[in-house]
Scaffold this active site. Sequence first.
Site, PDB file in Angstrom:
ATOM      1  N   PRO A 132       0.704  -1.130   0.071  1.00  0.00           N
ATOM      2  CA  PRO A 132       0.235  -0.169   0.021  1.00  0.00           C
ATOM      3  C   PRO A 132       0.727   1.568  -0.082  1.00  0.00           C
ATOM      4  O   PRO A 132       0.672   2.198  -0.510  1.00  0.00           O
ATOM      5  CB  PRO A 132      -0.695  -0.354   0.992  1.00  0.00           C
ATOM      6  CG  PRO A 132      -0.210  -1.788   1.504  1.00  0.00           C
ATOM      7  CD  PRO A 132       0.710  -2.585   1.122  1.00  0.00           C
ATOM      8  N   GLY A 135       5.078   0.824  -3.518  1.00  0.00           N
ATOM      9  CA  GLY A 135       4.189   0.715  -5.527  1.00  0.00           C
ATOM     10  C   GLY A 135       5.344   0.849  -6.038  1.00  0.00           C
ATOM     11  O   GLY A 135       6.597  -0.295  -6.075  1.00  0.00           O
ATOM     12  N   ARG A 292     -16.991   0.278 -43.600  1.00  0.00           N
ATOM     13  CA  ARG A 292     -17.765   1.241 -42.698  1.00  0.00           C
ATOM     14  C   ARG A 292     -17.834   2.451 -44.044  1.00  0.00           C
ATOM     15  O   ARG A 292     -16.598   2.866 -44.171  1.00  0.00           O
ATOM     16  CB  ARG A 292     -17.154   1.528 -41.564  1.00  0.00           C
ATOM     17  CG  ARG A 292     -18.136   3.120 -41.294  1.00  0.00           C
ATOM     18  CD  ARG A 292     -19.479   3.098 -40.835  1.00  0.00           C
ATOM     19  NE  ARG A 292     -19.758   3.851 -39.972  1.00  0.00           N
ATOM     20  CZ  ARG A 292     -21.532   4.238 -39.611  1.00  0.00           C
ATOM     21  NH1 ARG A 292     -22.525   3.301 -40.492  1.00  0.00           N
ATOM     22  NH2 ARG A 292     -22.260   5.146 -38.714  1.00  0.00           N
ATOM     23  N   GLY A 364     -15.774   5.519 -33.773  1.00  0.00           N
ATOM     24  CA  GLY A 364     -17.079   7.068 -33.431  1.00  0.00           C
ATOM     25  C   GLY A 364     -17.631   6.088 -32.635  1.00  0.00           C
ATOM     26  O   GLY A 364     -16.981   5.217 -31.029  1.00  0.00           O
ATOM     27  N   GLY A 365     -18.317   6.844 -32.424  1.00  0.00           N
ATOM     28  CA  GLY A 365     -19.811   5.795 -31.019  1.00  0.00           C
ATOM     29  C   GLY A 365     -20.007   4.126 -31.350  1.00  0.00           C
ATOM     30  O   GLY A 365     -20.051   4.087 -30.072  1.00  0.00           O
ATOM     31  N   GLU A 388       4.024  -3.759 -13.150  1.00  0.00           N
ATOM     32  CA  GLU A 388       5.259  -3.883 -13.061  1.00  0.00           C
ATOM     33  C   GLU A 388       6.453  -2.596 -13.437  1.00  0.00           C
ATOM     34  O   GLU A 388       7.194  -2.763 -14.793  1.00  0.00           O
ATOM     35  CB  GLU A 388       5.841  -5.093 -14.072  1.00  0.00           C
ATOM     36  CG  GLU A 388       5.301  -6.240 -13.791  1.00  0.00           C
ATOM     37  CD  GLU A 388       5.255  -7.808 -14.688  1.00  0.00           C
ATOM     38  OE1 GLU A 388       6.816  -7.677 -14.707  1.00  0.00           O
ATOM     39  OE2 GLU A 388       4.681  -8.050 -14.839  1.00  0.00           O
ATOM     40  N   THR A 390       5.526   1.562 -13.713  1.00  0.00           N
ATOM     41  CA  THR A 390       4.469   3.019 -14.808  1.00  0.00           C
ATOM     42  C   THR A 390       6.003   3.020 -15.280  1.00  0.00           C
ATOM     43  O   THR A 390       7.067   3.343 -15.739  1.00  0.00           O
ATOM     44  CB  THR A 390       4.417   3.808 -13.121  1.00  0.00           C
ATOM     45  OG1 THR A 390       5.514   4.139 -12.732  1.00  0.00           O
ATOM     46  CG2 THR A 390       3.670   3.308 -12.223  1.00  0.00           C
ATOM     47  N   SER A 391       4.906   3.535 -16.524  1.00  0.00           N
ATOM     48  CA  SER A 391       5.768   4.167 -17.292  1.00  0.00           C
ATOM     49  C   SER A 391       6.672   5.757 -17.231  1.00  0.00           C
ATOM     50  O   SER A 391       8.288   5.656 -17.847  1.00  0.00           O
ATOM     51  CB  SER A 391       5.460   5.253 -18.697  1.00  0.00           C
ATOM     52  OG  SER A 391       4.692   3.926 -19.260  1.00  0.00           O
TER      53      SER A 391
END
Length: 408
Positions: A132, A135, A292, A364-365, A388, A390-391
Amino acid sequence: MAEFTMELNDEQKEVRDWLHGFAADVIRPAAAEWDEREETPWPVIQEAAKVGIYSLDFYAQQYFDPTGLGIPMAMEELFWGDAGIALSIVGTGLAAVGVLANGTEEQIGTWIPQMYGDANDVKVAAFCSSEPDAGSDVASMRTRAVYDEAKDEWVLNGTKTWATNGGIANVHVVVAVVDPELGSKGHASFIIPPGTEGLSQGQKFKKHGIRASHTAEVVLDNVRVPGSCLLGGKEKLDERLARAREKARQGGERVKNAAMATFEASRPAVGAMAVGTARAAYEVALDYATTREQFGRPIVDNQGVAFQLADMRTSIDAARLLVWRASWMAVNGKPFTAAEGSMSKLFASETAKKVTAQAIQILGGNGYTREYPVERMHRDAAIYTIFEGTSEIQRLVIARTLAGVPIR
C-alpha cells in the site's frame, strides 16, 4: 557466425499459429463474458492446460528458445485474444520467473510444478511485491521477514497489494525486508507453500480493465516458512547482504534486489502483451475503416482515418522490434547498458494506450459501446503503463542508466 535474420523459423511459426488459433477460437469468444463477471476464467485456463499452453513444459520451451523470441511471441498472440483472460493464463509466470531468477535448482524443481498443477486440477501462483505504501518506491517496503535460528524458520508479517492471483494462488512468492538498514538492497524472496497458516486474501480489487484477472491484497500475519523457502538459500543471502553493506560503506549502490531481478526479466514480456492488445485494436479499426461507408465511400479513403491507421501500424511494429531486441539480448546474456528492457516496456505500453484510443475514435460511437471490443481493449491497455513499473519509472530507469547514475 549465424546469418542475421528477422524471419521466424518453421517451429516458431507453427507455435505462433497454434497460439493464434487458441486465442481466436477459445479466448476471444469468452472475453466479454469474463470481463463482465470479473472472475478468474477457470474453464479457459483448464482448456489451456488440456492443450498444453498452461504448463511448465510449454513456458520452459519458450523461455529457453535460443533466439529469445519464444516468450514475446506467445505473449503477443495470447493477449491479442484478450488481455484479462490471457493474464489469468500467464500470471503464474511472474511468480515462476521470480523463482527462476532467485532460486536454487532444487527450489525451481520443487515449486514451479506446484504453481501450475495439471490439466485435471489447475493451480495458479502469485508474485507479491507491491505494498500500500511501497509500489514504485520499493525501498519503502514494510513487509518484514525475521529469521528464527532455533527453528530454522522465517517469520513474515505485512500486507501486499496488487497481487495477480493473490490469495487464490497455490504458491505465493513474497518479497520481504530482511535488513531494513540496506533499503531495497536488504530484500529477499520467499516461497509461501500451499495452506500455510497466517496467509489470507485481503481486498479483491474491482478494476477498470483486465477484469478477468484476479487482483487482490495478500495479508501475512506471523507466517512461518521453513528456511528452505528462502529463494537462493541463506548462505547466498548472507553473502549478498555482506556485499551490499560493504558497497554502502564505500558509497556504491550497484547491488540488485530480489524484486528488481524479477522485473528486469519480465519487462520485455509485458511489452509483448501490450503489442498484442494494440495489434488487436488496430485490426478491428482497419476492418471497420475498410467496410464502414460515409458519404458514399469507405472511411479509410479519408486521410484523417488513413493516416491514423498508418501511425498505429508503424508504432506497433516499432514496439515489437524493441521487445524482440530486448528479449534477444536477455537470452544471449547481453547487458541492458541502455536499459533496453525498460525501453521496450515503455514504448510498447504507451503504444497500446494510444492505439486503442485511436481505434475507438475510428469506430466513433460504435467504438464507445461494448458491442465492439475496442472499448474493452482500451480499458485493458491502461494497465501496461502502470504494472511492473510505471512509464515514469521506466523513464527514470532509462535516464539513470544512460547517465550512469545508480538506480535507487
